[in-house]
Design a protein around this motif. Structure first.
Motif, PDB file in Angstrom:
ATOM      1  N   VAL A  10      49.038 -30.006 -96.201  1.00  0.00           N
ATOM      2  CA  VAL A  10      47.607 -29.355 -96.498  1.00  0.00           C
ATOM      3  C   VAL A  10      47.794 -27.953 -95.707  1.00  0.00           C
ATOM      4  N   ALA A  11      47.429 -27.064 -96.543  1.00  0.00           N
ATOM      5  CA  ALA A  11      47.614 -25.586 -95.879  1.00  0.00           C
ATOM      6  C   ALA A  11      46.488 -25.142 -95.046  1.00  0.00           C
ATOM      7  N   GLY A  12      45.236 -25.641 -95.363  1.00  0.00           N
ATOM      8  CA  GLY A  12      44.225 -25.156 -94.807  1.00  0.00           C
ATOM      9  C   GLY A  12      42.860 -26.206 -95.416  1.00  0.00           C
ATOM     10  N   ALA A  13      41.648 -25.954 -94.555  1.00  0.00           N
ATOM     11  CA  ALA A  13      40.434 -26.567 -95.052  1.00  0.00           C
ATOM     12  C   ALA A  13      39.392 -25.653 -94.755  1.00  0.00           C
ATOM     13  N   LEU A  14      38.612 -25.758 -95.939  1.00  0.00           N
ATOM     14  CA  LEU A  14      37.004 -24.943 -96.070  1.00  0.00           C
ATOM     15  C   LEU A  14      36.199 -25.812 -95.802  1.00  0.00           C
ATOM     16  N   LEU A  15      35.289 -26.069 -94.586  1.00  0.00           N
ATOM     17  CA  LEU A  15      34.496 -26.891 -94.172  1.00  0.00           C
ATOM     18  C   LEU A  15      33.037 -26.439 -94.228  1.00  0.00           C
ATOM     19  N   VAL A  16      32.359 -27.058 -95.267  1.00  0.00           N
ATOM     20  CA  VAL A  16      31.054 -26.176 -95.495  1.00  0.00           C
ATOM     21  C   VAL A  16      29.963 -27.023 -95.349  1.00  0.00           C
ATOM     22  N   ALA A  17      29.155 -26.971 -94.410  1.00  0.00           N
ATOM     23  CA  ALA A  17      27.724 -27.714 -93.922  1.00  0.00           C
ATOM     24  C   ALA A  17      28.155 -29.187 -93.828  1.00  0.00           C
ATOM     25  N   PRO A  18      28.764 -29.547 -92.607  1.00  0.00           N
ATOM     26  CA  PRO A  18      29.326 -30.818 -92.369  1.00  0.00           C
ATOM     27  C   PRO A  18      27.944 -31.784 -92.115  1.00  0.00           C
ATOM     28  N   ALA A  19      28.064 -32.622 -92.415  1.00  0.00           N
ATOM     29  CA  ALA A  19      26.928 -33.866 -92.167  1.00  0.00           C
ATOM     30  C   ALA A  19      26.918 -34.502 -90.843  1.00  0.00           C
ATOM     31  N   ASP A  20      26.144 -34.255 -90.004  1.00  0.00           N
ATOM     32  CA  ASP A  20      26.256 -34.874 -88.488  1.00  0.00           C
ATOM     33  C   ASP A  20      25.466 -36.579 -88.843  1.00  0.00           C
ATOM     34  N   VAL A  21      26.528 -37.245 -89.106  1.00  0.00           N
ATOM     35  CA  VAL A  21      26.294 -38.538 -89.327  1.00  0.00           C
ATOM     36  C   VAL A  21      25.936 -39.555 -88.081  1.00  0.00           C
ATOM     37  N   GLU A  22      25.592 -38.748 -86.828  1.00  0.00           N
ATOM     38  CA  GLU A  22      25.515 -39.218 -85.569  1.00  0.00           C
ATOM     39  C   GLU A  22      23.892 -38.943 -85.036  1.00  0.00           C
TER      40      GLU A  22
ATOM     41  N   LEU B 196      41.750 -32.804 -83.258  1.00  0.00           N
ATOM     42  CA  LEU B 196      41.960 -31.459 -83.751  1.00  0.00           C
ATOM     43  C   LEU B 196      42.592 -31.437 -84.981  1.00  0.00           C
ATOM     44  N   LEU B 197      42.266 -30.478 -85.947  1.00  0.00           N
ATOM     45  CA  LEU B 197      42.924 -30.425 -87.385  1.00  0.00           C
ATOM     46  C   LEU B 197      44.261 -29.774 -87.279  1.00  0.00           C
ATOM     47  N   PRO B 198      45.315 -30.288 -87.798  1.00  0.00           N
ATOM     48  CA  PRO B 198      46.734 -29.656 -87.572  1.00  0.00           C
ATOM     49  C   PRO B 198      46.845 -28.638 -88.397  1.00  0.00           C
ATOM     50  N   PHE B 199      45.881 -28.146 -89.046  1.00  0.00           N
ATOM     51  CA  PHE B 199      46.150 -26.954 -90.205  1.00  0.00           C
ATOM     52  C   PHE B 199      44.866 -25.993 -89.728  1.00  0.00           C
TER      53      PHE B 199
ATOM     54  N   PRO C 224      22.645 -25.925 -85.770  1.00  0.00           N
ATOM     55  CA  PRO C 224      23.754 -24.843 -85.660  1.00  0.00           C
ATOM     56  C   PRO C 224      24.459 -25.257 -84.170  1.00  0.00           C
ATOM     57  N   ASP C 225      23.980 -25.631 -83.227  1.00  0.00           N
ATOM     58  CA  ASP C 225      24.719 -26.286 -82.001  1.00  0.00           C
ATOM     59  C   ASP C 225      25.704 -27.230 -82.350  1.00  0.00           C
ATOM     60  N   ARG C 226      25.338 -28.296 -83.141  1.00  0.00           N
ATOM     61  CA  ARG C 226      26.170 -29.509 -83.577  1.00  0.00           C
ATOM     62  C   ARG C 226      27.292 -29.194 -84.292  1.00  0.00           C
ATOM     63  N   ALA C 227      26.942 -28.050 -85.422  1.00  0.00           N
ATOM     64  CA  ALA C 227      28.124 -27.433 -86.277  1.00  0.00           C
ATOM     65  C   ALA C 227      29.106 -26.808 -85.615  1.00  0.00           C
ATOM     66  N   GLN C 228      28.480 -26.000 -84.646  1.00  0.00           N
ATOM     67  CA  GLN C 228      29.462 -25.194 -83.620  1.00  0.00           C
ATOM     68  C   GLN C 228      30.293 -26.188 -82.606  1.00  0.00           C
ATOM     69  N   GLN C 229      29.833 -27.163 -82.404  1.00  0.00           N
ATOM     70  CA  GLN C 229      30.483 -28.206 -81.500  1.00  0.00           C
ATOM     71  C   GLN C 229      31.506 -28.820 -82.506  1.00  0.00           C
ATOM     72  N   LEU C 230      31.304 -29.381 -83.619  1.00  0.00           N
ATOM     73  CA  LEU C 230      32.295 -29.980 -84.525  1.00  0.00           C
ATOM     74  C   LEU C 230      33.391 -28.910 -84.771  1.00  0.00           C
ATOM     75  N   ALA C 231      33.022 -27.655 -84.980  1.00  0.00           N
ATOM     76  CA  ALA C 231      33.969 -26.347 -85.224  1.00  0.00           C
ATOM     77  C   ALA C 231      34.960 -26.493 -83.969  1.00  0.00           C
ATOM     78  N   ALA C 232      34.426 -26.376 -82.823  1.00  0.00           N
ATOM     79  CA  ALA C 232      35.378 -26.525 -81.455  1.00  0.00           C
ATOM     80  C   ALA C 232      36.212 -27.704 -81.502  1.00  0.00           C
ATOM     81  N   GLN C 233      35.659 -28.831 -81.806  1.00  0.00           N
ATOM     82  CA  GLN C 233      36.161 -30.300 -81.686  1.00  0.00           C
ATOM     83  C   GLN C 233      37.565 -30.026 -82.424  1.00  0.00           C
ATOM     84  N   TRP C 234      37.359 -29.779 -83.836  1.00  0.00           N
ATOM     85  CA  TRP C 234      38.414 -29.766 -84.747  1.00  0.00           C
ATOM     86  C   TRP C 234      39.351 -28.226 -84.694  1.00  0.00           C
ATOM     87  N   GLY C 235      38.993 -27.546 -83.915  1.00  0.00           N
ATOM     88  CA  GLY C 235      39.744 -26.126 -83.841  1.00  0.00           C
ATOM     89  C   GLY C 235      39.634 -25.368 -84.910  1.00  0.00           C
ATOM     90  N   SER C 236      38.336 -25.374 -85.355  1.00  0.00           N
ATOM     91  CA  SER C 236      38.016 -24.621 -86.780  1.00  0.00           C
ATOM     92  C   SER C 236      37.462 -23.268 -86.232  1.00  0.00           C
TER      93      SER C 236
END
Length: 193
Positions: free
Chosen positions: A91-103, A121-124, A139-151
């Motif tokens: 995997v070279a990289g990932a574009l993550l668009v509008a993740p669904a907060d299943v929690e 943390l995503l390794p790419f 928006p806060d949750r999406a930003q939190q997911l980005a931080a967790q995944w290193g995006s």
């Protein structure tokens, strides 16, 4: 992307991405693009979805860029938390668009089996695109997911869930984010060269 050997894997979310969805449009326009086909789009089972993604990556030659939407983002995160370094390397990289907060409270029951969301943390390189008014993730949750995944994180104003219902059918302007991810991937390659 400039490199014709790069393959694109489209990861739709719950109920798939129909013909009017930007993911379907991109699949037709991008060279070397394919879709991760799930056996059941309407009653998603985490293990089956992760396994199908894993198989699609394994079957793809050359570096892969993942383009995920909604539940596809969550599936990708679960896959990355279980995959081996050999699998990650494809995997070279990932574009993550509008993740669904299943929690989130009120999450559709069909999606709740994907909780808890992986915080590995995503390794790419990855870029997460959120929206100021996405019903599937604040928006806060999406930003939190980005931080967790290193995006890297970008928030669009008033874009809803970035789906046809919100007016995102062809989403030609979205290619700018794909190119931004490409530059991120190229910078990382130069750093590790």
């Amino acid at each position: 992307m400039h490199n014709s050997t790069v393959r694109y894997l489209i990861l739709p979310g719950w109920q798939g991405s129909g013909p009017d969805h930007w993911q379907s449009h991109w699949q037709q326009l991008l060279p070397n693009a394919a879709r991760v086909e799930q056996h059941n789009w309407f009653e998603p089972e985490p293990g089956a979805w992760i396994s199908q993604l894993n198989q699609s990556i394994a079957d793809t030659r050359g570096p892969v860029v993942l383009i995920a939407h909604s539940l596809g983002c969550i599936t990708l995160a679960h896959w990355a938390s279980q995959a081996s370094s050999e699998q990650w390397a494809k995997v070279a990289g990932a574009l993550l668009v509008a993740p669904a907060d299943v929690e989130r409270p009120g999450c559709p029951p069909a999606l709740q089996g994907f909780a808890p969301i992986s915080s590995t943390l995503l390794p790419f390189p990855s870029l997460l695109i959120g929206s100021s008014n996405d019903p599937a993730a604040s928006p806060d949750r999406a930003q939190q997911l980005a931080a967790q995944w290193g995006s890297d994180y970008l928030q669009l104003e008033g874009a809803g869930h970035l789906n046809p219902k919100a007016g995102f059918t062809q989403w030609e302007t979205g290619f700018a984010y794909l190119y931004q991810l490409q530059r991120q991937i190229e910078r990382r390659h130069r750093q590790h060269a």
